[in-house]
Design a protein around this motif. Structure first.
Motif, PDB file in Angstrom:
ATOM      1  N   THR A   8      -1.842  10.344   6.505  1.00  0.00           N
ATOM      2  CA  THR A   8      -1.941  10.651   4.956  1.00  0.00           C
ATOM      3  C   THR A   8      -3.369  10.657   4.728  1.00  0.00           C
ATOM      4  O   THR A   8      -3.914   9.380   4.730  1.00  0.00           O
ATOM      5  CB  THR A   8      -1.224   9.642   4.202  1.00  0.00           C
ATOM      6  N   PRO A   9      -4.177  11.721   4.383  1.00  0.00           N
ATOM      7  CA  PRO A   9      -5.533  11.501   4.021  1.00  0.00           C
ATOM      8  C   PRO A   9      -5.445  10.983   2.498  1.00  0.00           C
ATOM      9  O   PRO A   9      -4.805  11.182   1.653  1.00  0.00           O
ATOM     10  CB  PRO A   9      -6.060  12.878   4.136  1.00  0.00           C
ATOM     11  N   VAL A  10      -6.547  10.252   2.479  1.00  0.00           N
ATOM     12  CA  VAL A  10      -6.675   9.526   0.894  1.00  0.00           C
ATOM     13  C   VAL A  10      -7.424  10.535   0.250  1.00  0.00           C
ATOM     14  O   VAL A  10      -8.474  11.252   0.368  1.00  0.00           O
ATOM     15  CB  VAL A  10      -7.279   8.278   0.981  1.00  0.00           C
ATOM     16  N   ALA A  11      -6.775  10.993  -1.041  1.00  0.00           N
ATOM     17  CA  ALA A  11      -7.567  12.111  -2.089  1.00  0.00           C
ATOM     18  C   ALA A  11      -8.881  11.764  -2.410  1.00  0.00           C
ATOM     19  O   ALA A  11      -9.156  10.597  -2.403  1.00  0.00           O
ATOM     20  CB  ALA A  11      -6.786  12.344  -3.032  1.00  0.00           C
ATOM     21  N   GLN A  38       3.063   4.872  -7.588  1.00  0.00           N
ATOM     22  CA  GLN A  38       1.287   4.954  -7.481  1.00  0.00           C
ATOM     23  C   GLN A  38       0.854   5.766  -8.277  1.00  0.00           C
ATOM     24  O   GLN A  38       1.405   6.535  -9.147  1.00  0.00           O
ATOM     25  CB  GLN A  38       1.372   5.724  -5.956  1.00  0.00           C
ATOM     26  N   GLY A  69      -4.313   9.444  -7.896  1.00  0.00           N
ATOM     27  CA  GLY A  69      -5.331   9.561  -6.936  1.00  0.00           C
ATOM     28  C   GLY A  69      -5.162   8.784  -5.394  1.00  0.00           C
ATOM     29  O   GLY A  69      -5.980   8.997  -4.668  1.00  0.00           O
ATOM     30  N   ARG A  70      -4.209   8.101  -5.232  1.00  0.00           N
ATOM     31  CA  ARG A  70      -3.852   7.584  -3.792  1.00  0.00           C
ATOM     32  C   ARG A  70      -2.903   8.637  -2.952  1.00  0.00           C
ATOM     33  O   ARG A  70      -2.883   8.342  -2.019  1.00  0.00           O
ATOM     34  CB  ARG A  70      -2.816   6.294  -3.935  1.00  0.00           C
ATOM     35  N   LEU A  71      -2.644   9.679  -3.723  1.00  0.00           N
ATOM     36  CA  LEU A  71      -1.915  10.767  -2.894  1.00  0.00           C
ATOM     37  C   LEU A  71      -2.837  11.757  -2.066  1.00  0.00           C
ATOM     38  O   LEU A  71      -4.059  11.947  -2.945  1.00  0.00           O
ATOM     39  CB  LEU A  71      -0.835  11.397  -3.656  1.00  0.00           C
ATOM     40  N   SER A  72      -2.515  12.385  -1.199  1.00  0.00           N
ATOM     41  CA  SER A  72      -3.218  13.430  -0.502  1.00  0.00           C
ATOM     42  C   SER A  72      -3.188  14.677  -1.578  1.00  0.00           C
ATOM     43  O   SER A  72      -2.375  14.799  -2.534  1.00  0.00           O
ATOM     44  CB  SER A  72      -2.621  13.789   0.622  1.00  0.00           C
ATOM     45  N   GLY A  73      -4.081  15.673  -1.603  1.00  0.00           N
ATOM     46  CA  GLY A  73      -3.801  16.677  -2.333  1.00  0.00           C
ATOM     47  C   GLY A  73      -2.541  17.551  -2.167  1.00  0.00           C
ATOM     48  O   GLY A  73      -2.046  17.927  -3.355  1.00  0.00           O
ATOM     49  N   PRO A  91       0.724  -1.232  -0.017  1.00  0.00           N
ATOM     50  CA  PRO A  91      -0.052   0.026   0.023  1.00  0.00           C
ATOM     51  C   PRO A  91       0.826   1.275   0.044  1.00  0.00           C
ATOM     52  O   PRO A  91       2.206   1.183   0.330  1.00  0.00           O
ATOM     53  CB  PRO A  91      -0.897  -0.015   1.160  1.00  0.00           C
ATOM     54  N   ALA A  92       0.096   2.335  -0.306  1.00  0.00           N
ATOM     55  CA  ALA A  92       0.916   3.561  -0.517  1.00  0.00           C
ATOM     56  C   ALA A  92       1.885   3.776   0.764  1.00  0.00           C
ATOM     57  O   ALA A  92       1.385   3.914   1.792  1.00  0.00           O
ATOM     58  CB  ALA A  92      -0.048   4.967  -0.721  1.00  0.00           C
ATOM     59  N   PRO A  93       3.095   4.235   0.651  1.00  0.00           N
ATOM     60  CA  PRO A  93       3.790   4.366   1.834  1.00  0.00           C
ATOM     61  C   PRO A  93       3.540   5.674   2.598  1.00  0.00           C
ATOM     62  O   PRO A  93       3.248   6.433   1.657  1.00  0.00           O
ATOM     63  CB  PRO A  93       5.270   4.308   1.598  1.00  0.00           C
ATOM     64  N   ALA A  94       3.741   5.893   3.489  1.00  0.00           N
ATOM     65  CA  ALA A  94       3.297   7.221   4.447  1.00  0.00           C
ATOM     66  C   ALA A  94       4.261   8.200   4.170  1.00  0.00           C
ATOM     67  O   ALA A  94       5.381   8.084   4.070  1.00  0.00           O
ATOM     68  CB  ALA A  94       3.241   6.963   5.992  1.00  0.00           C
ATOM     69  N   ASP A  95       3.590   9.577   4.012  1.00  0.00           N
ATOM     70  CA  ASP A  95       4.777  10.525   3.446  1.00  0.00           C
ATOM     71  C   ASP A  95       5.360  10.945   4.828  1.00  0.00           C
ATOM     72  O   ASP A  95       4.504  11.312   6.043  1.00  0.00           O
ATOM     73  CB  ASP A  95       3.812  11.772   3.216  1.00  0.00           C
ATOM     74  N   PRO A  96       6.579  10.872   4.818  1.00  0.00           N
ATOM     75  CA  PRO A  96       7.453  11.357   5.960  1.00  0.00           C
ATOM     76  C   PRO A  96       7.043  12.746   6.702  1.00  0.00           C
ATOM     77  O   PRO A  96       7.118  12.931   7.706  1.00  0.00           O
ATOM     78  CB  PRO A  96       8.799  11.328   5.849  1.00  0.00           C
ATOM     79  N   ASP A  97       6.663  13.646   5.671  1.00  0.00           N
ATOM     80  CA  ASP A  97       6.240  14.702   6.207  1.00  0.00           C
ATOM     81  C   ASP A  97       4.945  14.967   6.841  1.00  0.00           C
ATOM     82  O   ASP A  97       4.600  16.131   7.405  1.00  0.00           O
ATOM     83  CB  ASP A  97       6.441  16.005   4.987  1.00  0.00           C
ATOM     84  N   LEU A  98       4.259  14.222   6.725  1.00  0.00           N
ATOM     85  CA  LEU A  98       2.737  14.443   7.038  1.00  0.00           C
ATOM     86  C   LEU A  98       2.430  13.291   8.260  1.00  0.00           C
ATOM     87  O   LEU A  98       2.904  11.973   8.064  1.00  0.00           O
ATOM     88  CB  LEU A  98       1.836  13.887   6.074  1.00  0.00           C
ATOM     89  N   PHE A 132       6.612   7.736  -3.684  1.00  0.00           N
ATOM     90  CA  PHE A 132       5.032   7.349  -4.413  1.00  0.00           C
ATOM     91  C   PHE A 132       5.450   7.287  -5.967  1.00  0.00           C
ATOM     92  O   PHE A 132       4.506   7.083  -6.628  1.00  0.00           O
ATOM     93  CB  PHE A 132       4.526   8.590  -4.189  1.00  0.00           C
ATOM     94  N   GLN A 157       0.145  16.461  -1.435  1.00  0.00           N
ATOM     95  CA  GLN A 157       1.169  15.330  -2.233  1.00  0.00           C
ATOM     96  C   GLN A 157       0.938  15.632  -3.789  1.00  0.00           C
ATOM     97  O   GLN A 157       2.069  15.779  -4.328  1.00  0.00           O
ATOM     98  CB  GLN A 157       1.192  14.143  -1.880  1.00  0.00           C
ATOM     99  N   GLN A 158      -0.230  15.633  -4.048  1.00  0.00           N
ATOM    100  CA  GLN A 158      -0.372  15.654  -5.520  1.00  0.00           C
ATOM    101  C   GLN A 158       0.075  17.096  -5.960  1.00  0.00           C
ATOM    102  O   GLN A 158       0.801  17.011  -7.210  1.00  0.00           O
ATOM    103  CB  GLN A 158      -1.778  15.517  -5.940  1.00  0.00           C
TER     104      GLN A 158
END
Lengths: 267, 261
Positions: free
Chosen positions: A257-260, B153, B156-160, A247-254, B150, B162-163
């Motif tokens: 991670t909310p899903v878009a 990926q 669509g799987r990224l936050s706004g 699954p999508a790796p977590a963003d180290p900066d956040l 990412f 990140q996008q």
């Protein structure tokens, strides 16, 4: 109840007319060895011709110049509006009679062309609606990166548009497979006969409708799996590829991670 | 972190006359039917300068930005990128657009491609890079915005946030001479805004020439070299952030600042 009661006789006749297993069994080998392949050739040919015409026509339909839209509009309106049988006869009988023998005397070519032209008219509208449903920002983003209009359409907009109309496209392909039977009108030589032609010959010979049931089973064996296959493909494209990887790796900066909201939720 | 782009060779800069700006707009006007959206706009953006465009919605700032790379066609007026006149007949607009990066409010990433492919697609198709070279550029750019993990990926799987950082990396990968930001943080949740602004601030400090349409007054005040205030389809004021935010003269600007600050 004995076997000679009137009800029983009538139902026997009914069963015998449509489900004479001997006849069905007799017809099947020819349907499979000769008919299935020829039906597939005509249908596949018509689908390819149709898709190529449709891509071109859809691009014209989306033009903002009226004189580019006009020929495509006329083409779509005419061939969606004409009965299929008229188009097949005009192309398959009319063209050779007028000396335009694109495919010599081979009815296959004319059948593919005729059904492809009809299919193209419907498919053009399917493509147009799909392409039009793509966010204009996609084209803007592609153009802002320096892509030409045609390149942006080919790489960015059209692939997204087609994905959105896959179910409608599958419906059109099913229609093309069914309409391949209209080559019957043009007459076929031995070895060229497709499913319906073979069944029809048997019906004429035996005056029994069971061969049509056999041919029908063959058509369903093509059309139903096609529909389900495309629906499966559609579902996969909607949800994105199966997460066979991690699954999508977590963003180290956040922290979390909310899903878009725009993306498909993975299940 | 965004590296400085200052050391990049700018061949056109060397040949350009000293007075020439990175981007020059002269007497630009545009209307949709009977509605005038841009009225006689003239504007220079110097090399390495960050210009923020602020103003009430509907004032024409986004349209002006989209005119700068001809996503919108101005009716009259000229636009110059260095020595190239975009509006001259016969100009290869696609080639000019490849020299101008743009970041959109709604990111406009290509959803049917991986994050990496979003970046490489223009490199291979427009710049003619090999797949390998494009891929290494993409990895580096993703690394800079902290999103290398990412690459495979779908967007669509990224936050706004990140996008949007991917979208910035996509634009930067083309090594543009100028970057345009069209309300790049307006569609983001508040907690995601600061990451994107940080990337933009690094870019500005690194010497990138930038035109930024924004509602983030804090960013305009800190990161901009000059701020342009637009209202009623006109460029009403253009000055340093200090003078725009502290010594506002224009009554409409005062009114606008009172509403947003």
């Amino acid at each position: 109840m004995n076997a000679s009661s009137p009800v029983s006789l009538a139902s026997n006749a009914l069963v015998n007319t449509f489900f004479n297993w001997d006849l069905i069994a007799q017809t099947f080998p020819r349907l499979i060895t000769e008919g299935l392949l020829n039906t597939l050739i005509i249908a596949a040919g018509a689908i390819i011709v149709g898709v190529v015409i449709a891509l071109l026509a859809a691009m014209l339909l989306l033009s903002n110049r009226w004189w580019m839209r006009l020929p495509a509009r006329i083409y779509v309106d005419v061939f969606r509006g004409l009965p299929v049988i008229i188009t097949v006869m005009l192309v398959g009988v009319g063209l050779p009679a007028a000396g335009i023998r694109l495919f010599g005397t081979d009815p296959f070519g004319y059948a593919i062309l005729a059904i492809g032209i009809i299919s193209g008219a419907y498919t053009a509208e399917i493509f147009r609606s799909g392409i039009q449903s793509v966010d204009p920002g996609q084209l803007q983003a592609a153009r802002s990166l320096g892509m030409s209009y045609l390149r942006a359409m080919r790489l960015v907009v059209v692939p997204q548009g087609i994905r959105r109309v896959l179910p409608a496209l599958a419906g059109q392909f099913v229609k093309d497979i069914k309409e391949s039977s209209l080559v019957y009108l043009l007459g076929l030589a031995v070895g060229q006969r497709e499913l319906y032609f073979i069944a029809q010959e048997e019906v004429a010979r035996t005056y029994n409708s069971s061969p049509l049931i056999a041919a029908g089973i063959c058509y369903l064996a093509l059309t139903i799996p096609l529909t389900y296959f495309v629906n499966h493909l559609d579902g996969r494209l909607r949800e994105g590829p199966r997460p066979e990887s991690t699954p999508a790796p977590a963003d180290p900066d956040l922290p979390d991670t909310p899903v878009a909201a725009s993306g498909g939720e993975s299940r | 972190m965004i590296p400085t782009t200052g050391e990049e060779p700018m061949s056109s800069a060397a040949k350009a006359p000293p007075a020439s700006a990175a981007l020059r707009v002269t007497a630009l006007s545009k209307s949709y039917g009977s509605t005038t959206v841009l009225r006689d706009i003239s504007l220079d953006i110097q090399r390495g300068e960050t210009l923020c465009l602020i103003g009430p919605s509907g004032s024409g700032k986004s349209t002006l930005l989209k005119c700068l790379n001809l996503l919108e066609r101005p009716d009259t007026g000229d636009i110059w990128l260095g020595e190239t006149c975009l509006t001259a007949p016969g100009t290869d607009v696609d080639a000019v657009r490849a020299r101008i990066g743009m970041v959109f409010q709604h990111f406009n990433l290509f959803p049917h491609m991986s994050v990496e492919r979003n970046i490489t697609v223009a490199l291979t198709s427009v710049k003619g890079f090999t797949r390998e070279r494009a891929r290494s550029v993409a990895r580096r750019r993703l690394d800079e915005v902290g999103l290398a993990a990412f690459a495979d990926q779908r967007p669509g799987r990224l936050s706004g946030g990140q996008q949007q950082r991917v979208a910035i990396a996509r634009a930067l990968a083309m090594e543009p001479e100028v970057m345009l930001f069209d309300e790049a943080t307006s569609a983001l949740d508040p907690e995601l805004v600061k990451d994107v602004l940080a990337v933009m601030r690094d870019l500005a400090q690194g010497g990138m020439t930038m035109a930024v349409v924004t509602h983030e007054m804090g960013f305009a005040r800190e990161a901009a070299d000059r701020v342009a205030f637009m209202c009623d389809s006109r460029l009403a004021e253009i000055d340093t952030p200090d003078r725009i935010f502290e010594g506002a003269q224009h009554p409409r600007l005062r009114q606008f600042l009172n509403q947003v600050l």
